[in-house]
Design a protein around this motif. Structure first.
Motif, mmCIF file in Angstrom:
data_model
loop_
_atom_site.group_PDB
_atom_site.id
_atom_site.type_symbol
_atom_site.label_atom_id
_atom_site.label_comp_id
_atom_site.label_asym_id
_atom_site.label_seq_id
_atom_site.Cartn_x
_atom_site.Cartn_y
_atom_site.Cartn_z
ATOM 1 N N ALA A 289 -1.503 5.484 4.822
ATOM 2 C CA ALA A 289 -1.678 4.137 4.270
ATOM 3 C C ALA A 289 -2.451 3.263 5.241
ATOM 4 C CB ALA A 289 -0.316 3.509 3.962
ATOM 5 N N ALA B 112 -0.627 2.461 -9.404
ATOM 6 C CA ALA B 112 -0.535 3.803 -8.822
ATOM 7 C C ALA B 112 -1.735 4.673 -9.162
ATOM 8 C CB ALA B 112 0.757 4.472 -9.302
ATOM 9 N N MET C 56 0.820 -1.201 0.000
ATOM 10 C CA MET C 56 0.000 0.000 0.000
ATOM 11 C C MET C 56 0.860 1.260 0.000
ATOM 12 S SD MET C 56 -3.130 -0.975 -0.234
ATOM 13 C CE MET C 56 -2.467 -2.299 -1.254
ATOM 14 N N TYR D 8 -8.390 5.443 -4.323
ATOM 15 C CA TYR D 8 -8.337 4.936 -2.956
ATOM 16 C C TYR D 8 -9.636 4.236 -2.572
ATOM 17 C CZ TYR D 8 -4.202 7.927 -2.564
ATOM 18 O OH TYR D 8 -2.972 8.516 -2.757
ATOM 19 N N ILE E 80 -9.547 0.657 -3.640
ATOM 20 C CA ILE E 80 -8.715 -0.154 -2.743
ATOM 21 C C ILE E 80 -9.479 -0.457 -1.458
ATOM 22 C CG2 ILE E 80 -6.585 -0.206 -1.400
ATOM 23 C CD1 ILE E 80 -5.294 1.560 -3.509
ATOM 24 N N THR F 201 -4.917 3.559 -9.303
ATOM 25 C CA THR F 201 -6.147 3.016 -8.725
ATOM 26 C C THR F 201 -6.693 3.961 -7.662
ATOM 27 O OG1 THR F 201 -5.347 0.749 -9.059
ATOM 28 C CG2 THR F 201 -7.187 1.055 -7.540
ATOM 29 N N THR G 85 0.877 3.260 -3.615
ATOM 30 C CA THR G 85 0.109 4.508 -3.528
ATOM 31 C C THR G 85 0.981 5.719 -3.238
ATOM 32 O OG1 THR G 85 -0.324 4.296 -1.144
ATOM 33 C CG2 THR G 85 -1.869 3.221 -2.648
#
Length: 519
Positions: A309, A360, A298, A364, A367, A362, A302
């Motif tokens: 995170a 990178a 993560m 949040y 996720i 995607t 990210t």
């Protein structure tokens, strides 16, 4: 009221006293659970401070390995000497280990301190679930073990965020030192709230059997690290499997003759228990053994700092709580539990496969949804499998059976940390070998040793390339986990669709395995 330690029957507890004991046990579980969660997002920071990134996985694996080694002893010792004294020793060792972790000066000393912590951690979960089994009958137990997941949810909510925040704001040492006041409080509460009871049984401890089992587990974990880490030509790749087979063979021979076997082999003949133990090993690899690498992924993918995170873990805590409480209450009402691990395993396959598409770009929120779905699969099966084992084991061996299940999870988690770490390291090494020499020359460290902070300090184009390489390498870990969930799904289908017995009115009024008297 004064309880006699040598009573021939368990002390009788009122419903109010049972709830007090239950809450005190949850406090002990919270201490161990928080430690597993709070360290995940702080590990990259710890690595930057202490160095030796190649030992990253062993901060968790060392703890879990020792936990797995001592878990069978705690289950049997609780059956022989009573739950309270065993639980208190476990809490004391865990608290001392936390102090040692906070004083560590190198990665090696931290791993050694985690080993001390694991000596206590192995008893907290095993003894806690055995005490819950003593307090409540099967159907009622399913409900309370579902509520027990609130402990894991609370630690899941607090841990990842607190770990990153504390490491950034105060120093990584305090993520361990925070355990000290919690541990002292738990010891004080249990000293007064929990009755002492020692069953009148032979106090013969199967030390040889326990050592052989611990040796086989240790050799197996080291083999996983060696085999999946890319060192295929090393001699250990051939020696360790022989050690594992020899130790397990000797263990079976010892257990057949032991007066009080550390793991009664008879319980393994029960189909429900045998299937559940295998499923627990698989799930330990695919879930607990992946936790630290999820946190690393993560941050790496990210680019978020540790504390931020950690917020991505919040949806997973909520999903696990909802799934555990709902499944626990349905099991308590209907007496049936098979459907939950079946659904949980299938959902795990889908969630981990979907995770392999994260990069990178995607969002949040996407996720967060995947973390929520992944946690539901955990909540549906972890407590349910505990109910399955405890309801299938003979009353006198509930502690040993609980220890066997906890051991299975810890073996899986230890194997997972080694195997997942090996898969990730090997994939990153292959990715580096495929890079042009001029690109490798620009890296401050080999690709497998790059930390999230180091990647963020690279030139944008090079940093993006390294993130892409890491995401592709992490997909290997995700595919491996999805495959394990698929095997778990097939095993879950083989479980018998049993119905837990209904507690009669008289038993319900007087209490369960630890029946109760007025205080």
């Amino acid at each position: 009221m004064t309880y006699m330690a040598a009573a021939s029957t368990p002390p009788v507890l009122s419903q109010r006293r049972k709830i007090v004991v239950y809450l005190a046990v949850l406090a002990g579980m919270f201490m161990a659970s928080l430690d597993m969660q709070i360290i995940a997002t702080a590990l990259p920071t710890i690595t930057e401070a202490l160095g030796d990134l190649e030992l990253f996985g062993w901060v968790g694996a060392g703890y879990l390995l020792v936990t797995a080694a001592v878990t069978p002893f705690y289950g049997k010792l609780g059956d022989l000497f009573g739950r309270k004294r065993v639980f208190m020793v476990a809490i004391a060792l865990f608290t001392l280990g936390s102090l040692a972790c906070g004083m560590a000066w190198s990665m090696q000393s931290l791993i050694a301190a985690r080993v001390l912590q694991g000596l206590g951690g192995g008893g907290l979960m095993t003894s806690a679930f055995a005490i819950i089994a003593d307090l409540f009958e099967p159907r009622e137990r399913a409900k309370y073990q579902g509520f027990s997941s609130a402990v894991f949810t609370l630690s899941g909510l607090i841990g990842p965020v607190a770990g990153g925040f504390i490491a950034q704001s105060f120093g990584w040492e305090y993520i361990f030192l925070i355990n000290l006041p919690v541990g002292i409080l738990v010891i004080a509460v249990l000293a007064f709230a929990m009755p002492s009871f020692s069953p009148k049984r032979s106090h013969s401890i199967d030390y040889l059997g326990g050592l052989l089992l611990a040796g086989s587990v240790t050799a197996l974990v080291f083999w996983a690290e060696e085999a999946l880490g890319g060192s295929y030509s090393g001699p250990l790749i051939f020696i360790l499997p022989i050690v594992v087979i020899a130790a397990l063979t000797a263990f079976v021979m010892v257990e057949r003759r032991a007066a009080e076997p550390i793991l009664p082999l008879g319980i393994l003949k029960n189909r429900q228990i045998a299937l559940t133990l295998v499923m627990s090993i698989l799930m330990g690899v695919a879930t607990l053994g992946m936790l630290n690498y999820f946190a690393l992924a993560m941050q790496m993918i990210t680019g978020l700092p540790p504390a931020m995170a950690g917020l991505l873990f919040l949806p997973s805590s909520v999903g696990s709580l909802l799934a555990a409480i709902v499944s626990g209450n349905i099991t308590a009402r209907t007496g049936r539990y098979k459907i939950f691990p079946v659904i949980g395993m299938a959902l795990g396959v889908a969630a981990l496969y979907a995770f392999s598409f994260i990069n990178a770009e995607t969002p949040y929120w996407a996720i967060g949804i995947l973390m929520f779905c992944f946690s539901i699969c955990m909540g549906l099966q972890m407590q349910t499998l505990m109910v399955a084992v405890q309801s299938s084991a003979p009353k006198a061996d509930v502690g040993a059976a609980t220890g066997a299940l906890t051991l299975s999870r810890m073996i899986g988690a230890s194997l997972g940390l080694a195997a997942n770490g090996g898969l990730l390291h090997g994939a990153l090494q292959r990715a580096q070998n495929a890079l042009p020499a001029d690109v490798v020359a620009q890296l401050p460290a080999p690709l497998p040793d790059l930390t999230p902070k180091a990647v963020q300090e690279l030139p944008p184009e090079l940093g993006a390339r390294m993130v892409e390489a890491f995401a592709a390498a992490f997909s290997n870990v995700l595919y491996f986990g999805a495959g394990l969930f698929a095997v778990g799904f097939l095993l879950a289908l083989l479980l018998k669709d049993v119905r837990l017995p209904v507690q009669n009115k008289k038993t319900e009024e007087n209490g369960a395995a630890m029946p109760a008297v007025a205080e």
